[in-house]
Design an enzyme around this catalytic site. Structure first.
Site, mmCIF file in Angstrom:
data_model
loop_
_atom_site.group_PDB
_atom_site.id
_atom_site.type_symbol
_atom_site.label_atom_id
_atom_site.label_comp_id
_atom_site.label_asym_id
_atom_site.label_seq_id
_atom_site.Cartn_x
_atom_site.Cartn_y
_atom_site.Cartn_z
ATOM 1 N N HIS A 238 10.942 -0.456 3.267
ATOM 2 C CA HIS A 238 12.243 -0.143 3.854
ATOM 3 C C HIS A 238 12.497 1.352 3.821
ATOM 4 O O HIS A 238 11.977 2.081 2.965
ATOM 5 C CB HIS A 238 13.367 -0.868 3.115
ATOM 6 C CG HIS A 238 13.548 -0.434 1.683
ATOM 7 N ND1 HIS A 238 12.672 -0.798 0.677
ATOM 8 C CD2 HIS A 238 14.491 0.354 1.092
ATOM 9 C CE1 HIS A 238 13.069 -0.282 -0.464
ATOM 10 N NE2 HIS A 238 14.163 0.435 -0.247
ATOM 11 N N PHE A 239 13.293 1.790 4.769
ATOM 12 C CA PHE A 239 13.833 3.144 4.811
ATOM 13 C C PHE A 239 15.344 3.026 4.667
ATOM 14 O O PHE A 239 15.940 2.003 5.020
ATOM 15 C CB PHE A 239 13.496 3.835 6.136
ATOM 16 C CG PHE A 239 12.025 4.036 6.378
ATOM 17 C CD1 PHE A 239 11.414 5.248 6.110
ATOM 18 C CD2 PHE A 239 11.245 3.003 6.896
ATOM 19 C CE1 PHE A 239 10.048 5.428 6.341
ATOM 20 C CE2 PHE A 239 9.898 3.170 7.121
ATOM 21 C CZ PHE A 239 9.297 4.387 6.844
#
Length: 443
Positions: A238-239
């Protein structure tokens, strides 16, 4: 094996102790096979700059997209979830100030972020770890926390579909709220969520994040990434991203040019900043820039070096910050005064947005204190040079930065901020497609 008691930030309302009894069934409207049948979300397909070969230019005169990406989708949908009470606290009520001084560090008092967390044994000495489906991951979030699907389209046109099925056969990427936000519009970009990718950089996923930054078309909307060992608390790729209408100190730091690739990607070293970092910018296409950064980060991962990434200036600038704070903390090498703040210097803190958990730290915030805390995360000068050598070898550049006098560039963005809009580029270079590319040094 180094281990440290880590208290992970709660990013979903369904994040809980894995030891809890799930025998009663799901009932959470999650992304698992038990709930996904018939689920729908808006789908935003951005212009595919990888295929159109457009340079990294944000045009304000381009054809209007079918829906305003940042204002209507990201911030609008985030505001809808805020009104529905899905967040653990009201981040808009958190006190925020700019710390007086040369750099303009931003301090926020966020006393709610560290409450009601579950303790866990968190490894800090291994950047690459296998995905563990028994731990919390983003397939367990409630569908009400999801905002929309996001992907690069098949051509150079933006497409928006207000209600598209979630197809588990074609793993989709989603944007979701972070229920423990540190700023307005704090969201998570989760590439190919059902593929259950561990927290590690790959070329396709980083390019998707750069596409999102470009699509937002606003330099104050930034994406960040924390590797394992650099304060990622969930091992599911994830970012993070949010909107903050002020320049980050990291963006304001002067730089010294080190090398430029054949495809025009310029790599610079930040000067006079507490955490030794690299800036990647330019390139003959968005993919040139993204692939060069991916090559560098894959190198760091494979060499077990924790790092953080900031994607700034609408995807035109990418900062890579190797760090060692968690390792030093596990070895008892961080000063007691810094440890008492309970601040973990992840991507946002290193960028200059100091999220403070104690009122006394907020009231006594100073540039000196911010510098002291961040400096604990920085590699030594000698180690930073060694890491640069590894990176330059990985992307096909000879390690010649010590032979350069270097060009010091002061960056500027609106309202006194910083974004370098000028760079020496060599056009027409090859796209790397995940492979190393030749580099040249510009004197």
């Amino acid at each position: 094996m180094l281990k440290i008691k880590r208290v992970p930030t709660v990013v979903s309302n369904y994040q809980k102790d894995e030891a809890a009894d799930e025998s009663v069934g799901c009932g959470r409207n999650c992304l698992g096979a038990c709930c996904i049948n018939g689920a729908r979300l808006p789908l935003y397909a951005c212009k595919n700059l990888e295929k159109s070969r457009e340079k990294i230019v944000v045009s304000h005169e381009a054809e209007e997209p079918p829906v305003a990406f940042l204002e209507s989708l990201v911030l609008g949908e985030w505001e809808d979830r805020f009104q529905r009470g899905l967040f653990r606290y009201d981040v808009t009520a958190c006190e925020t100030k700019v710390i007086p001084g040369k750099y303009g560090f931003v301090a926020q008092l966020n006393e709610g972020r560290h409450l009601k967390k579950r303790p866990t044994e968190f490894r800090v000495d291994k950047v690459l770890q296998s995905f563990d489906g028994s731990k919390f991951n983003f397939t367990k979030v409630g569908q009400e926390e999801l905002l929309f699907q996001f992907e690069a389209g098949e051509d150079g046109q933006v497409q928006f579909f207000p209600c598209m099925p979630l197809d588990p056969e074609n793993s989709f990427s989603v944007v979701a709220i972070n229920v423990s936000p540190i700023e307005y519009g704090h969201v998570l970009l989760i590439p190919r969520v059902l593929d259950c990718l561990p927290q590690r950089i790959d070329h396709k996923s980083l390019l998707l994040a750069v596409h999102m930054a470009a699509e937002a078309a606003n330099p104050y909307f930034r994406l960040g990434y924390n590797s394992l060992g650099a304060f990622a608390t969930i091992n599911h790729l994830h970012f993070q991203a949010y909107y903050l209408a002020m320049p980050f100190p990291l963006e304001r730091a002067p730089t010294k040019k080190m090398v430029t690739t054949v495809s025009g990607v310029k790599i610079s070293e930040l000067l006079n900043y507490p955490v030794r970092s690299l800036l990647f910018e330019g390139g003959s296409s968005m993919q040139d820039l993204s692939d060069t950064v991916s090559d560098a980060c894959v190198c760091l991962q494979n060499d077990n070096i924790p790092f953080n990434i900031l994607i700034a200036d609408c995807g035109r600038q990418i900062f890579v910050m190797p760090q060692c704070y968690a390792e030093k903390q596990a070895l008892g090498e961080v000063s007691p005064e810094v440890l008492e703040t309970q601040v973990n210097p992840a991507v946002w803190e290193i960028s200059g947005h100091m999220v403070l958990k104690r009122k006394e730290d907020y009231e006594g915030a100073s540039e000196e204190n911010a510098w002291r805390l961040l400096a604990e995360a920085s590699l030594s000068e000698e180690r930073f040079k060694e890491v640069n050598t590894l990176i330059f070898e990985a992307i096909g550049c000879s390690d010649q930065e010590e032979d350069l006098e270097g060009t010091i560039v002061h960056l500027q963005i609106p309202n006194g901020g910083v974004v370098n809009q000028k760079s020496n580029r060599i056009h027409g270079g090859p796209i790397t497609n995940g492979t190393t590319s030749e580099c040249i040094v510009l004197q």
